[in-house]
Write a protein that holds these residues in place. Sequence first.
Motif, PDB file in Angstrom:
ATOM      1  N   VAL A 231      46.547  50.469  24.720  1.00  0.00           N
ATOM      2  CA  VAL A 231      46.232  51.209  25.942  1.00  0.00           C
ATOM      3  C   VAL A 231      44.996  50.550  26.543  1.00  0.00           C
ATOM      4  CG1 VAL A 231      45.572  53.416  26.941  1.00  0.00           C
ATOM      5  CG2 VAL A 231      47.185  53.342  25.019  1.00  0.00           C
ATOM      6  N   TYR A 232      45.095  50.201  27.806  1.00  0.00           N
ATOM      7  CA  TYR A 232      44.002  49.527  28.502  1.00  0.00           C
ATOM      8  C   TYR A 232      43.284  50.540  29.396  1.00  0.00           C
ATOM      9  CZ  TYR A 232      45.513  44.959  26.905  1.00  0.00           C
ATOM     10  OH  TYR A 232      45.820  43.872  26.105  1.00  0.00           O
ATOM     11  N   TYR A 233      41.968  50.549  29.276  1.00  0.00           N
ATOM     12  CA  TYR A 233      41.146  51.494  30.012  1.00  0.00           C
ATOM     13  C   TYR A 233      40.231  50.767  30.977  1.00  0.00           C
ATOM     14  CZ  TYR A 233      42.484  54.794  26.352  1.00  0.00           C
ATOM     15  OH  TYR A 233      43.204  55.586  25.492  1.00  0.00           O
ATOM     16  N   CYS A 234      40.170  51.274  32.179  1.00  0.00           N
ATOM     17  CA  CYS A 234      39.188  50.818  33.154  1.00  0.00           C
ATOM     18  C   CYS A 234      37.948  51.683  32.997  1.00  0.00           C
ATOM     19  CB  CYS A 234      39.767  50.964  34.553  1.00  0.00           C
ATOM     20  SG  CYS A 234      38.601  50.664  35.881  1.00  0.00           S
ATOM     21  N   THR A 235      36.800  51.052  32.865  1.00  0.00           N
ATOM     22  CA  THR A 235      35.551  51.791  32.699  1.00  0.00           C
ATOM     23  C   THR A 235      34.516  51.253  33.677  1.00  0.00           C
ATOM     24  OG1 THR A 235      34.420  50.371  31.083  1.00  0.00           O
ATOM     25  CG2 THR A 235      36.104  51.874  30.242  1.00  0.00           C
TER      26      THR A 235
ATOM     27  N   LEU B  14      32.677  60.162  40.524  1.00  0.00           N
ATOM     28  CA  LEU B  14      33.272  58.862  40.241  1.00  0.00           C
ATOM     29  C   LEU B  14      34.675  59.037  39.696  1.00  0.00           C
ATOM     30  CD1 LEU B  14      30.225  57.095  38.587  1.00  0.00           C
ATOM     31  CD2 LEU B  14      30.935  57.081  40.985  1.00  0.00           C
ATOM     32  N   HIS B  15      35.554  58.146  40.146  1.00  0.00           N
ATOM     33  CA  HIS B  15      36.949  58.264  39.756  1.00  0.00           C
ATOM     34  C   HIS B  15      37.519  56.876  39.551  1.00  0.00           C
ATOM     35  CE1 HIS B  15      40.363  60.769  39.161  1.00  0.00           C
ATOM     36  NE2 HIS B  15      41.073  60.306  40.164  1.00  0.00           N
ATOM     37  N   LEU B  16      38.228  56.673  38.418  1.00  0.00           N
ATOM     38  CA  LEU B  16      38.844  55.388  38.099  1.00  0.00           C
ATOM     39  C   LEU B  16      40.312  55.633  37.776  1.00  0.00           C
ATOM     40  CD1 LEU B  16      36.066  54.141  35.650  1.00  0.00           C
ATOM     41  CD2 LEU B  16      36.391  53.369  38.008  1.00  0.00           C
ATOM     42  N   VAL B  17      41.199  54.878  38.403  1.00  0.00           N
ATOM     43  CA  VAL B  17      42.625  55.042  38.171  1.00  0.00           C
ATOM     44  C   VAL B  17      43.235  53.684  37.872  1.00  0.00           C
ATOM     45  CG1 VAL B  17      44.814  55.798  39.113  1.00  0.00           C
ATOM     46  CG2 VAL B  17      42.723  57.039  39.693  1.00  0.00           C
ATOM     47  N   GLU B  18      43.838  53.563  36.689  1.00  0.00           N
ATOM     48  CA  GLU B  18      44.498  52.329  36.292  1.00  0.00           C
ATOM     49  C   GLU B  18      45.977  52.374  36.670  1.00  0.00           C
ATOM     50  OE1 GLU B  18      41.778  53.528  32.734  1.00  0.00           O
ATOM     51  OE2 GLU B  18      43.225  54.505  34.078  1.00  0.00           O
ATOM     52  N   SER B  19      46.524  51.192  36.895  1.00  0.00           N
ATOM     53  CA  SER B  19      47.966  51.066  37.103  1.00  0.00           C
ATOM     54  C   SER B  19      48.380  49.655  36.702  1.00  0.00           C
ATOM     55  CB  SER B  19      48.346  51.344  38.560  1.00  0.00           C
ATOM     56  OG  SER B  19      47.711  50.425  39.426  1.00  0.00           O
ATOM     57  N   GLY B  20      49.696  49.460  36.553  1.00  0.00           N
ATOM     58  CA  GLY B  20      50.219  48.128  36.292  1.00  0.00           C
ATOM     59  C   GLY B  20      50.663  47.866  34.872  1.00  0.00           C
ATOM     60  N   GLY B  21      50.482  48.836  33.985  1.00  0.00           N
ATOM     61  CA  GLY B  21      50.940  48.627  32.623  1.00  0.00           C
ATOM     62  C   GLY B  21      52.453  48.637  32.538  1.00  0.00           C
TER      63      GLY B  21
ATOM     64  N   ALA C 225      29.483  47.758  37.431  1.00  0.00           N
ATOM     65  CA  ALA C 225      30.391  46.801  36.790  1.00  0.00           C
ATOM     66  C   ALA C 225      31.628  47.537  36.314  1.00  0.00           C
ATOM     67  CB  ALA C 225      29.695  46.134  35.609  1.00  0.00           C
ATOM     68  N   ILE C 226      32.740  46.850  36.339  1.00  0.00           N
ATOM     69  CA  ILE C 226      34.001  47.372  35.815  1.00  0.00           C
ATOM     70  C   ILE C 226      34.319  46.600  34.540  1.00  0.00           C
ATOM     71  CG2 ILE C 226      36.472  47.586  36.150  1.00  0.00           C
ATOM     72  CD1 ILE C 226      34.970  49.560  37.824  1.00  0.00           C
ATOM     73  N   HIS C 227      34.530  47.336  33.470  1.00  0.00           N
ATOM     74  CA  HIS C 227      34.776  46.741  32.165  1.00  0.00           C
ATOM     75  C   HIS C 227      36.116  47.256  31.648  1.00  0.00           C
ATOM     76  CE1 HIS C 227      32.487  45.303  28.320  1.00  0.00           C
ATOM     77  NE2 HIS C 227      33.732  44.878  28.343  1.00  0.00           N
ATOM     78  N   TRP C 228      37.032  46.353  31.362  1.00  0.00           N
ATOM     79  CA  TRP C 228      38.312  46.734  30.764  1.00  0.00           C
ATOM     80  C   TRP C 228      38.151  46.772  29.248  1.00  0.00           C
ATOM     81  CZ3 TRP C 228      42.570  48.417  33.248  1.00  0.00           C
ATOM     82  CH2 TRP C 228      42.701  48.151  34.618  1.00  0.00           C
ATOM     83  N   PHE C 229      38.550  47.899  28.664  1.00  0.00           N
ATOM     84  CA  PHE C 229      38.619  48.055  27.219  1.00  0.00           C
ATOM     85  C   PHE C 229      40.082  48.239  26.843  1.00  0.00           C
ATOM     86  CE2 PHE C 229      34.412  48.663  25.237  1.00  0.00           C
ATOM     87  CZ  PHE C 229      33.610  48.649  26.370  1.00  0.00           C
ATOM     88  N   ARG C 230      40.371  48.034  25.577  1.00  0.00           N
ATOM     89  CA  ARG C 230      41.703  48.348  25.082  1.00  0.00           C
ATOM     90  C   ARG C 230      41.593  48.926  23.684  1.00  0.00           C
ATOM     91  NH1 ARG C 230      44.319  42.253  24.348  1.00  0.00           N
ATOM     92  NH2 ARG C 230      43.035  41.586  22.575  1.00  0.00           N
TER      93      ARG C 230
ATOM     94  N   GLY D  25      38.648  55.648  32.943  1.00  0.00           N
ATOM     95  CA  GLY D  25      39.921  56.091  33.466  1.00  0.00           C
ATOM     96  C   GLY D  25      40.770  56.647  32.334  1.00  0.00           C
ATOM     97  N   ARG D  26      41.972  57.036  32.673  1.00  0.00           N
ATOM     98  CA  ARG D  26      42.860  57.663  31.676  1.00  0.00           C
ATOM     99  C   ARG D  26      43.635  56.649  30.856  1.00  0.00           C
ATOM    100  NH1 ARG D  26      45.847  62.771  34.301  1.00  0.00           N
ATOM    101  NH2 ARG D  26      46.289  63.103  32.099  1.00  0.00           N
ATOM    102  N   GLY D  27      43.686  55.413  31.312  1.00  0.00           N
ATOM    103  CA  GLY D  27      44.339  54.365  30.543  1.00  0.00           C
ATOM    104  C   GLY D  27      45.756  54.081  31.013  1.00  0.00           C
TER     105      GLY D  27
END
Length: 119
Positions: free
Chosen positions: A93-97, A2-9, A33-38, A110-112
């Motif tokens: 920092v926003y993380y995709c989980t 599994l791999h999650l990559v954030e972008s757009g910050g 489910a995809i959950h955004w954390f910060r 993800g790495r955030g």
Amino acid sequence: QLHLVESGGGLVQPGGSLRLSCAASGFKNDNYAIHWFRRAPGKEREGVSCISVHDGITYYADSVKGRFTISRDNADNTVYLQMNSLKPDDTAVYYCTADRDCVGFPRYWGRGTQVTVSS
């Protein structure tokens, strides 16, 4: 795997908007489910918004209701977080989980991506 990559910050002025993207790969089906954390400096980690990829059910923290919108594009395996009316308190920092659902602590992160709201 599994791999999650954030972008757009980025940097935005108060009242402005940003759209975060989370590209997901390695999932065998759409039962997740995809959950955004910060996480902001000196603050507790906060769950911001979550979407069930299979049926599109969404959840929002009270702090972002009415300002943030989560959505998905199943064809591209991408989840978006549209953030409007941004405030300095949204700086973090926003993380995709990801995990099976929006309940509990997600296993995959993800790495955030940094979001800074400042004039």
